[in-house]
Write a protein that holds these residues in place. Sequence first.
Motif, PDB file in Angstrom:
ATOM      1  N   MET A 326       0.826  -1.212   0.000  1.00 39.03           N
ATOM      2  CA  MET A 326       0.000   0.000   0.000  1.00 39.03           C
ATOM      3  C   MET A 326       0.857   1.258   0.000  1.00 39.03           C
ATOM      4  O   MET A 326       0.500   2.257  -0.653  1.00 39.03           O
ATOM      5  N   THR A 327       1.972   1.230   0.697  1.00 39.13           N
ATOM      6  CA  THR A 327       2.799   2.421   0.874  1.00 39.13           C
ATOM      7  C   THR A 327       4.054   2.409   0.005  1.00 39.13           C
ATOM      8  O   THR A 327       5.025   3.108   0.293  1.00 39.13           O
ATOM      9  N   SER A 328       4.021   1.632  -1.063  1.00 38.45           N
ATOM     10  CA  SER A 328       5.084   1.640  -2.073  1.00 38.45           C
ATOM     11  C   SER A 328       4.683   2.551  -3.221  1.00 38.45           C
ATOM     12  O   SER A 328       3.515   2.891  -3.393  1.00 38.45           O
ATOM     13  N   ASN A 329       5.660   2.935  -4.028  1.00 34.53           N
ATOM     14  CA  ASN A 329       5.349   3.713  -5.221  1.00 34.53           C
ATOM     15  C   ASN A 329       4.712   2.834  -6.282  1.00 34.53           C
ATOM     16  O   ASN A 329       5.200   1.741  -6.581  1.00 34.53           O
ATOM     17  N   HIS A 330       3.598   3.297  -6.853  1.00 33.37           N
ATOM     18  CA  HIS A 330       2.931   2.555  -7.912  1.00 33.37           C
ATOM     19  C   HIS A 330       2.898   3.318  -9.239  1.00 33.37           C
ATOM     20  O   HIS A 330       2.288   2.850 -10.196  1.00 33.37           O
ATOM     21  N   PHE A 331       3.557   4.470  -9.301  1.00 36.77           N
ATOM     22  CA  PHE A 331       3.642   5.201 -10.556  1.00 36.77           C
ATOM     23  C   PHE A 331       4.704   4.566 -11.453  1.00 36.77           C
ATOM     24  O   PHE A 331       5.809   4.272 -10.993  1.00 36.77           O
ATOM     25  N   PRO A 332       4.416   4.382 -12.728  1.00 41.52           N
ATOM     26  CA  PRO A 332       5.466   3.966 -13.657  1.00 41.52           C
ATOM     27  C   PRO A 332       6.489   5.090 -13.815  1.00 41.52           C
ATOM     28  O   PRO A 332       6.201   6.260 -13.515  1.00 41.52           O
ATOM     29  N   PRO A 333       7.710   4.775 -14.282  1.00 36.98           N
ATOM     30  CA  PRO A 333       8.784   5.784 -14.340  1.00 36.98           C
ATOM     31  C   PRO A 333       8.405   7.068 -15.069  1.00 36.98           C
ATOM     32  O   PRO A 333       8.721   8.168 -14.591  1.00 36.98           O
ATOM     33  N   ALA A 334       7.716   6.970 -16.195  1.00 34.95           N
ATOM     34  CA  ALA A 334       7.385   8.175 -16.956  1.00 34.95           C
ATOM     35  C   ALA A 334       6.478   9.107 -16.158  1.00 34.95           C
ATOM     36  O   ALA A 334       6.641  10.332 -16.182  1.00 34.95           O
ATOM     37  N   LEU A 335       5.528   8.524 -15.444  1.00 25.73           N
ATOM     38  CA  LEU A 335       4.626   9.346 -14.640  1.00 25.73           C
ATOM     39  C   LEU A 335       5.345   9.951 -13.441  1.00 25.73           C
ATOM     40  O   LEU A 335       5.062  11.084 -13.034  1.00 25.73           O
ATOM     41  N   ARG A 336       6.282   9.236 -12.881  1.00 25.54           N
ATOM     42  CA  ARG A 336       7.034   9.767 -11.746  1.00 25.54           C
ATOM     43  C   ARG A 336       7.817  11.006 -12.169  1.00 25.54           C
ATOM     44  O   ARG A 336       7.898  11.987 -11.422  1.00 25.54           O
ATOM     45  N   GLU A 337       8.383  10.971 -13.370  1.00 22.37           N
ATOM     46  CA  GLU A 337       9.139  12.120 -13.852  1.00 22.37           C
ATOM     47  C   GLU A 337       8.227  13.324 -14.044  1.00 22.37           C
ATOM     48  O   GLU A 337       8.565  14.449 -13.697  1.00 22.37           O
ATOM     49  N   ARG A 338       7.035  13.095 -14.594  1.00 22.63           N
ATOM     50  CA  ARG A 338       6.099  14.194 -14.812  1.00 22.63           C
ATOM     51  C   ARG A 338       5.585  14.765 -13.501  1.00 22.63           C
ATOM     52  O   ARG A 338       5.356  15.961 -13.370  1.00 22.63           O
ATOM     53  N   ALA A 339       5.391  13.895 -12.505  1.00 22.75           N
ATOM     54  CA  ALA A 339       4.853  14.340 -11.217  1.00 22.75           C
ATOM     55  C   ALA A 339       5.892  15.061 -10.368  1.00 22.75           C
ATOM     56  O   ALA A 339       5.546  15.764  -9.429  1.00 22.75           O
ATOM     57  N   ALA A 340       7.175  14.909 -10.722  1.00 25.46           N
ATOM     58  CA  ALA A 340       8.252  15.416  -9.877  1.00 25.46           C
ATOM     59  C   ALA A 340       8.209  16.931  -9.709  1.00 25.46           C
ATOM     60  O   ALA A 340       8.692  17.460  -8.708  1.00 25.46           O
ATOM     61  N   SER A 341       7.635  17.659 -10.667  1.00 22.04           N
ATOM     62  CA  SER A 341       7.592  19.109 -10.569  1.00 22.04           C
ATOM     63  C   SER A 341       6.201  19.632 -10.222  1.00 22.04           C
ATOM     64  O   SER A 341       5.967  20.831 -10.228  1.00 22.04           O
ATOM     65  N   GLY A 342       5.269  18.742  -9.900  1.00 19.88           N
ATOM     66  CA  GLY A 342       3.899  19.140  -9.608  1.00 19.88           C
ATOM     67  C   GLY A 342       3.548  18.958  -8.147  1.00 19.88           C
ATOM     68  O   GLY A 342       4.424  18.925  -7.269  1.00 19.88           O
ATOM     69  N   PRO A 343       2.251  18.811  -7.862  1.00 18.16           N
ATOM     70  CA  PRO A 343       1.801  18.684  -6.464  1.00 18.16           C
ATOM     71  C   PRO A 343       2.352  17.471  -5.738  1.00 18.16           C
ATOM     72  O   PRO A 343       2.365  17.448  -4.513  1.00 18.16           O
ATOM     73  N   LEU A 344       2.809  16.462  -6.490  1.00 16.71           N
ATOM     74  CA  LEU A 344       3.340  15.266  -5.850  1.00 16.71           C
ATOM     75  C   LEU A 344       4.869  15.284  -5.759  1.00 16.71           C
ATOM     76  O   LEU A 344       5.499  14.252  -5.584  1.00 16.71           O
ATOM     77  N   ALA A 345       5.470  16.456  -5.881  1.00 18.33           N
ATOM     78  CA  ALA A 345       6.930  16.558  -5.797  1.00 18.33           C
ATOM     79  C   ALA A 345       7.421  15.998  -4.463  1.00 18.33           C
ATOM     80  O   ALA A 345       6.915  16.349  -3.404  1.00 18.33           O
TER      81      ALA A 345
END
Length: 422
Positions: A326-345
């Motif tokens: 439950m508390t692991s990352n479930h975003f694929p790599p491409a989505l993680r890169e996109r989220a890195a500069s947004g609300p989920l930084a």
Amino acid sequence: MSRLLVSLAFIAGLSVAPVGQSVADELKTSEASKAGMSAARLELMGQAFADRVANGDAAGYVIMVARRGEVVFSRASGAQALNPKAPMELNTKFRIASMTKPIAAVAALTLIEQGRLNLSDPVKKYLPDFAAMQVRDSDGSLSAQKRDMTIRDLMIHTSGIGYRFDMTSELGKAYIAAAPYEKARTLAEATEIIARQQLYFQPGERFLYSYGFDVLGRVIEVVAKEKFEDYLARVIFRPLDMRDTSFTIAAADRSRLATVYSKRNGALQLMPGTLFGDPLDPQTWPSGGAGLISTARDYLRFAAMLERGGTLEGVQIVSPASVALMTSNHFPPALRERAASGPLAGLAMGLGVAVVEDAGRTGVLGAPGDFAWGGHYDTQFFVSPRFGVAAVILSQVQPTPGAPDPTTMRDFKSMVLAAVRE
């Protein structure tokens, strides 16, 4: 953008009890100093939120903090209703809105543990209507799903399904007009309405806060062959003695429900509090994304169960492995890169929770592995496994459109963890 997403920018052999067995009525209490926390610093935190009440930012708050499964701080401040005035109480009930999502996630994990559900399962396996949902492309044309929407997509908001907060695009207006909260009377009807809409994007391509957990609730019903609300009561609420958590409120308890306000033009104004269904209507359908009513005491029991690895006071709800999933990352790599500069930084997307990966980037006291989620009406919880803390803060403030308050979780978490001494 919802209050939740803005808030996110800041932020060994266990016995299994028979289903339905209750644990002790209350979590054990401990003096803060004996639990390795500073009572003075916890008092400062409580006073900071009492000051918010005095400043007219909220009618009141209930706060509870536990360290390693024992309550070290409880405080009710302000009022649960202003006119006529009723004091806030520790047992006041709140619309917890999206804090329903982590509970729905745990319910799904119980089915995964039984081999009856998998994160990679296509949603259409359980709800065939979702196979026909089409994607509205940027030119307005429609296309079929390139890959099936999965259970994981529902739980990390990558399904392409919309929500009710997009008031500008044509697709957003269509979701608002569909109005499942207002038009449906059952969970099945609600998901049928959602399935008739179009997808914002191909499943897995983007992150978009969505009705995914409402659809998940219906999947749980189908898999469990039991009403969603009954399944939650049987496998989570009764075993944890979350006796004040439900989707609707009995007439005898209505006086305990906190009133919703919104700060507009410098003053608190009464709001209806029916954005996610009316808890006073016994026919309200059980929204897995936003429908539960709860108390700080009940939700702290749920949060402490997660902090303790899935077990509270000898009653196991899920395994430590499930909490880890439950508390692991479930975003694929491409989505993680996109989220890195947004609300989920600085954060990863877990199942129903956001998880700290880089505490420095969040700008909030904490450590990798901390996880949290919040609700639309300014309800928040977080768990810090590193420091053994589970904490809940509840209010009922509907955000002013376009200006959600990002500070509750930021200040609450930082001030609670500042009280940890060892």
